[in-house]
Design an enzyme around this catalytic site. Structure first.
Site, PDB file in Angstrom:
ATOM      1  N   ARG A  80       0.809  -1.239   0.000  1.00 21.72           N
ATOM      2  CA  ARG A  80       0.000   0.000   0.000  1.00 21.72           C
ATOM      3  C   ARG A  80       0.832   1.275   0.000  1.00 21.72           C
ATOM      4  O   ARG A  80       0.355   2.335   0.404  1.00 21.72           O
ATOM      5  CB  ARG A  80      -0.965   0.028   1.184  1.00 21.72           C
ATOM      6  CG  ARG A  80      -1.953  -1.108   1.161  1.00 21.72           C
ATOM      7  CD  ARG A  80      -3.126  -0.857   2.058  1.00 21.72           C
ATOM      8  NE  ARG A  80      -4.037  -1.984   1.995  1.00 21.72           N
ATOM      9  CZ  ARG A  80      -3.931  -3.073   2.755  1.00 21.72           C
ATOM     10  NH1 ARG A  80      -2.965  -3.156   3.653  1.00 21.72           N
ATOM     11  NH2 ARG A  80      -4.786  -4.048   2.620  1.00 21.72           N
TER      12      ARG A  80
ATOM     13  N   LYS B 105       3.207  11.404 -11.338  1.00 24.18           N
ATOM     14  CA  LYS B 105       2.305  10.564 -12.150  1.00 24.18           C
ATOM     15  C   LYS B 105       2.970   9.213 -12.383  1.00 24.18           C
ATOM     16  O   LYS B 105       4.157   9.153 -12.707  1.00 24.18           O
ATOM     17  CB  LYS B 105       2.031  11.213 -13.505  1.00 24.18           C
ATOM     18  CG  LYS B 105       0.923  12.237 -13.465  1.00 24.18           C
ATOM     19  CD  LYS B 105       0.538  12.642 -14.882  1.00 24.18           C
ATOM     20  CE  LYS B 105      -0.567  13.674 -14.875  1.00 24.18           C
ATOM     21  NZ  LYS B 105      -0.881  14.145 -16.237  1.00 24.18           N
TER      22      LYS B 105
ATOM     23  N   GLU C 196       9.299  17.925 -25.348  1.00 22.76           N
ATOM     24  CA  GLU C 196       8.754  18.313 -24.034  1.00 22.76           C
ATOM     25  C   GLU C 196       9.433  19.579 -23.509  1.00 22.76           C
ATOM     26  O   GLU C 196       8.814  20.367 -22.798  1.00 22.76           O
ATOM     27  CB  GLU C 196       8.896  17.170 -23.019  1.00 22.76           C
ATOM     28  CG  GLU C 196       8.006  15.957 -23.270  1.00 22.76           C
ATOM     29  CD  GLU C 196       6.522  16.154 -22.888  1.00 22.76           C
ATOM     30  OE1 GLU C 196       6.114  17.274 -22.499  1.00 22.76           O
ATOM     31  OE2 GLU C 196       5.770  15.170 -22.997  1.00 22.76           O
TER      32      GLU C 196
ATOM     33  N   LYS D  73       7.573  23.099 -14.154  1.00 20.72           N
ATOM     34  CA  LYS D  73       6.686  21.976 -13.836  1.00 20.72           C
ATOM     35  C   LYS D  73       6.380  21.942 -12.341  1.00 20.72           C
ATOM     36  O   LYS D  73       5.242  21.684 -11.937  1.00 20.72           O
ATOM     37  CB  LYS D  73       7.293  20.654 -14.312  1.00 20.72           C
ATOM     38  CG  LYS D  73       6.342  19.517 -14.024  1.00 20.72           C
ATOM     39  CD  LYS D  73       6.361  18.380 -14.970  1.00 20.72           C
ATOM     40  CE  LYS D  73       5.226  17.415 -14.589  1.00 20.72           C
ATOM     41  NZ  LYS D  73       5.268  16.151 -15.275  1.00 20.72           N
TER      42      LYS D  73
ATOM     43  N   GLU E 121      -4.073  17.064 -10.808  1.00 18.92           N
ATOM     44  CA  GLU E 121      -4.595  17.437 -12.133  1.00 18.92           C
ATOM     45  C   GLU E 121      -6.116  17.627 -12.146  1.00 18.92           C
ATOM     46  O   GLU E 121      -6.832  17.066 -12.974  1.00 18.92           O
ATOM     47  CB  GLU E 121      -4.190  16.389 -13.173  1.00 18.92           C
ATOM     48  CG  GLU E 121      -4.269  16.942 -14.586  1.00 18.92           C
ATOM     49  CD  GLU E 121      -3.815  15.942 -15.644  1.00 18.92           C
ATOM     50  OE1 GLU E 121      -3.205  16.390 -16.605  1.00 18.92           O
ATOM     51  OE2 GLU E 121      -4.053  14.738 -15.497  1.00 18.92           O
TER      52      GLU E 121
ATOM     53  N   ARG F 264      -3.049  21.952 -13.608  1.00 16.32           N
ATOM     54  CA  ARG F 264      -2.010  21.031 -14.114  1.00 16.32           C
ATOM     55  C   ARG F 264      -2.298  20.598 -15.545  1.00 16.32           C
ATOM     56  O   ARG F 264      -1.398  20.173 -16.266  1.00 16.32           O
ATOM     57  CB  ARG F 264      -1.890  19.824 -13.172  1.00 16.32           C
ATOM     58  CG  ARG F 264      -0.779  18.872 -13.588  1.00 16.32           C
ATOM     59  CD  ARG F 264      -0.419  17.882 -12.518  1.00 16.32           C
ATOM     60  NE  ARG F 264       0.593  16.947 -13.011  1.00 16.32           N
ATOM     61  CZ  ARG F 264       1.245  16.097 -12.255  1.00 16.32           C
ATOM     62  NH1 ARG F 264       1.021  16.044 -10.965  1.00 16.32           N
ATOM     63  NH2 ARG F 264       2.149  15.285 -12.777  1.00 16.32           N
TER      64      ARG F 264
ATOM     65  N   ASN G 248      -0.575  19.601 -20.527  1.00 16.58           N
ATOM     66  CA  ASN G 248      -0.980  18.772 -21.670  1.00 16.58           C
ATOM     67  C   ASN G 248      -1.042  19.568 -22.973  1.00 16.58           C
ATOM     68  O   ASN G 248      -1.656  19.115 -23.943  1.00 16.58           O
ATOM     69  CB  ASN G 248      -2.330  18.106 -21.374  1.00 16.58           C
ATOM     70  CG  ASN G 248      -2.204  17.139 -20.211  1.00 16.58           C
ATOM     71  OD1 ASN G 248      -1.221  16.417 -20.108  1.00 16.58           O
ATOM     72  ND2 ASN G 248      -3.174  17.159 -19.315  1.00 16.58           N
TER      73      ASN G 248
ATOM     74  N   HIS H 160      -0.870  17.783 -26.223  1.00 20.60           N
ATOM     75  CA  HIS H 160      -0.966  16.354 -25.941  1.00 20.60           C
ATOM     76  C   HIS H 160      -2.225  15.685 -26.473  1.00 20.60           C
ATOM     77  O   HIS H 160      -2.226  14.470 -26.680  1.00 20.60           O
ATOM     78  CB  HIS H 160      -0.834  16.097 -24.437  1.00 20.60           C
ATOM     79  CG  HIS H 160       0.597  16.058 -23.981  1.00 20.60           C
ATOM     80  ND1 HIS H 160       1.446  17.130 -24.151  1.00 20.60           N
ATOM     81  CD2 HIS H 160       1.336  15.092 -23.389  1.00 20.60           C
ATOM     82  CE1 HIS H 160       2.634  16.812 -23.668  1.00 20.60           C
ATOM     83  NE2 HIS H 160       2.598  15.592 -23.205  1.00 20.60           N
TER      84      HIS H 160
ATOM     85  N   HIS I  51      -1.543  12.352 -28.369  1.00 22.63           N
ATOM     86  CA  HIS I  51      -2.087  11.029 -28.031  1.00 22.63           C
ATOM     87  C   HIS I  51      -2.806  10.419 -29.229  1.00 22.63           C
ATOM     88  O   HIS I  51      -2.749   9.204 -29.433  1.00 22.63           O
ATOM     89  CB  HIS I  51      -3.023  11.140 -26.820  1.00 22.63           C
ATOM     90  CG  HIS I  51      -2.284  11.446 -25.546  1.00 22.63           C
ATOM     91  ND1 HIS I  51      -2.815  12.190 -24.522  1.00 22.63           N
ATOM     92  CD2 HIS I  51      -1.028  11.131 -25.156  1.00 22.63           C
ATOM     93  CE1 HIS I  51      -1.922  12.296 -23.554  1.00 22.63           C
ATOM     94  NE2 HIS I  51      -0.823  11.675 -23.906  1.00 22.63           N
TER      95      HIS I  51
ATOM     96  N   HIS J 133       7.124   9.583 -27.963  1.00 26.86           N
ATOM     97  CA  HIS J 133       6.179  10.517 -27.352  1.00 26.86           C
ATOM     98  C   HIS J 133       6.556  11.978 -27.625  1.00 26.86           C
ATOM     99  O   HIS J 133       5.709  12.782 -28.023  1.00 26.86           O
ATOM    100  CB  HIS J 133       6.114  10.250 -25.843  1.00 26.86           C
ATOM    101  CG  HIS J 133       5.184  11.171 -25.120  1.00 26.86           C
ATOM    102  ND1 HIS J 133       3.820  11.192 -25.359  1.00 26.86           N
ATOM    103  CD2 HIS J 133       5.418  12.131 -24.186  1.00 26.86           C
ATOM    104  CE1 HIS J 133       3.255  12.106 -24.591  1.00 26.86           C
ATOM    105  NE2 HIS J 133       4.197  12.702 -23.875  1.00 26.86           N
TER     106      HIS J 133
HETATM  107  N1  GLY Z   1       3.140  15.108 -18.139  1.00 22.47           N
HETATM  108  C1  GLY Z   1       2.141  15.967 -17.652  1.00 22.47           C
HETATM  109  C2  GLY Z   1       1.969  15.945 -16.172  1.00 22.47           C
HETATM  110  O1  GLY Z   1       2.818  15.429 -15.468  1.00 22.47           O
HETATM  111  O2  GLY Z   1       0.995  16.431 -15.675  1.00 22.47           O
END
Ligand code: GLY
Length: 356
Positions: A110, A132, A174, A216, A226, A230, A234, A237, A241, A254
């Site tokens: 956990r 993430k 990026e 960031k 997010e 946040r 994107n 993106h 995607h 990517h």
């Molecule tokens: N790659 C976008 C984020 O970490 O929110």
């Protein structure tokens, strides 16, 4: 080396950026009852073990690693290494290793601390920062994941020297995205340093990775999970995607897809939000200098994926983007450097023009 703090409610950690940052790993692991390393096999062979004596699972990096099987393998490794909740798992590799290691750490018993040691430009400026984690499902990329903030991040810019040119350019996609989001100072610095970056000049690399991590970090602190701001990260993106999904995951790196997404988002912003053409020109020029395609035409030419990257396949990929409402894709667009708007729909005529 510089240290950038990320202070969130109930958690604080540092992102250390600079040549040699990975040599901090043993000190950060000291005091843990056990330490285990999930390592990209290629990185471990090139750059050594990171922490002497730690149990290590070497894996082949890449999108196929981010699977249910990959996750099971890492969880079994954590169990076999006898990790407790007081142990540390180190993710030593690019974005796929970091995403998988972070997810395994968030699940094992956990929740186990993870130290991210990103070894690609893309992972240093984006994927390793902000907590993430994810694996892919047959239905799409990154569909099973969690937010699990790392115990620390070591962005060792000296490790970038051994990246292939293709992998390095992908990371620049990026970098350009983050620079546009960051505002005029960040964008201007990337424009000024792009020539040196391509040469992998150590000072330019450290300056740009630091600037991107600062941008960031600021966004992540304002919205760790997010729910709102946040989503600015994107930018480009939704298109990216769709490109990755239409091409088949892994066929277009990517950061390359993000670069094309930035070019398309710039044109969409010009058509719908009054963004100046100058911003599109600056974006396209930066992408070109980075060796990245800025349009679907150029991408199709480079990758020879004309049969897959059709307007219909791309439009279907947009409908599946997990960040938009079902069937109604939403876009993040920049009206100017540092002026990003989210949740923008685009009308079908404009989409058809952009995806042609
Ligand atoms: N790659 C976008 C984020 O970490 O929110």
């Amino acid at each position: 080396m510089v240290s950038i703090p990320i202070a969130l409610e109930g958690q604080r950690h540092e992102v250390i950026v600079g040549a040699g940052a990975s040599s901090e790993a043993p000190a950060l692991a000291a005091g843990r009852d056990r330490v285990a390393i999930l390592a990209d096999r290629r990185v471990a062979a090139l750059h050594g073990p990171l922490i002497d004596g730690a149990s290590t699972l070497e894996v082949d990096a890449g999108e196929p690693l981010k699977s249910m099987d990959g996750l099971a393998q890492v969880l079994d490794f954590c169990a076999a290494a006898g990790l407790s909740r007081g142990s540390l798992l180190v993710a030593y590799g690019g974005g796929t290793v970091g995403d998988l290691g972070g997810l395994a750490a968030s699940l094992f018993k956990r929740g186990l601390d993870v130290l991210q040691v990103p070894t690609t430009l893309l992972a240093q400026v984006d994927a390793s920062v902000g907590g993430k984690t994810a694996i892919n499902l047959p239905a799409g990329k990154n569909l099973a994941g969690s937010f699990h903030q790392p115990a620390g991040v070591l962005c060792d810019t000296a490790l970038l020297a051994t990246l292939s040119d293709a992998e390095f350019s992908s990371g620049l996609g990026e970098v350009i995205k983050t620079s546009i989001i960051g505002g005029e100072a960040a964008l201007g610095q990337t424009e000024e340093l792009m020539g040196s970056l391509i040469e992998r000049d150590p000072r330019a690399l450290t300056a740009v990775v630091e600037a991107c991590v600062r941008v960031k970090a600021q966004v992540v602190v304002s919205d760790p999970e997010e729910r709102g701001p946040r989503r600015a990260l994107n930018l480009g993106h939704t298109f990216a995607h769709a490109i990755e999904s239409a091409a088949g995951y892994g066929a277009v790196p990517h950061g390359v897809a993000v670069g094309v997404g930035l070019g398309l988002a710039a044109r969409a912003a010009e058509a719908t939000c009054g963004a100046p053409s100058e911003l599109t020109e600056r974006t396209v020029l930066l992408l070109e200098r980075a060796g990245l395609p800025s349009s679907l035409g150029a991408l199709r030419g480079v990758y020879g994926l004309e049969e897959r990257l059709t307007p219909a396949a791309l439009r279907a990929g947009l409908a599946h983007d997990k960040k938009g409402a079902v069937g109604a894709p939403e876009f993040v667009l920049a009206r100017g450097a540092g002026d990003v708007i989210m949740g923008q729909p685009l009308d079908e005529d404009l989409l058809a023009e952009l995806l042609a």
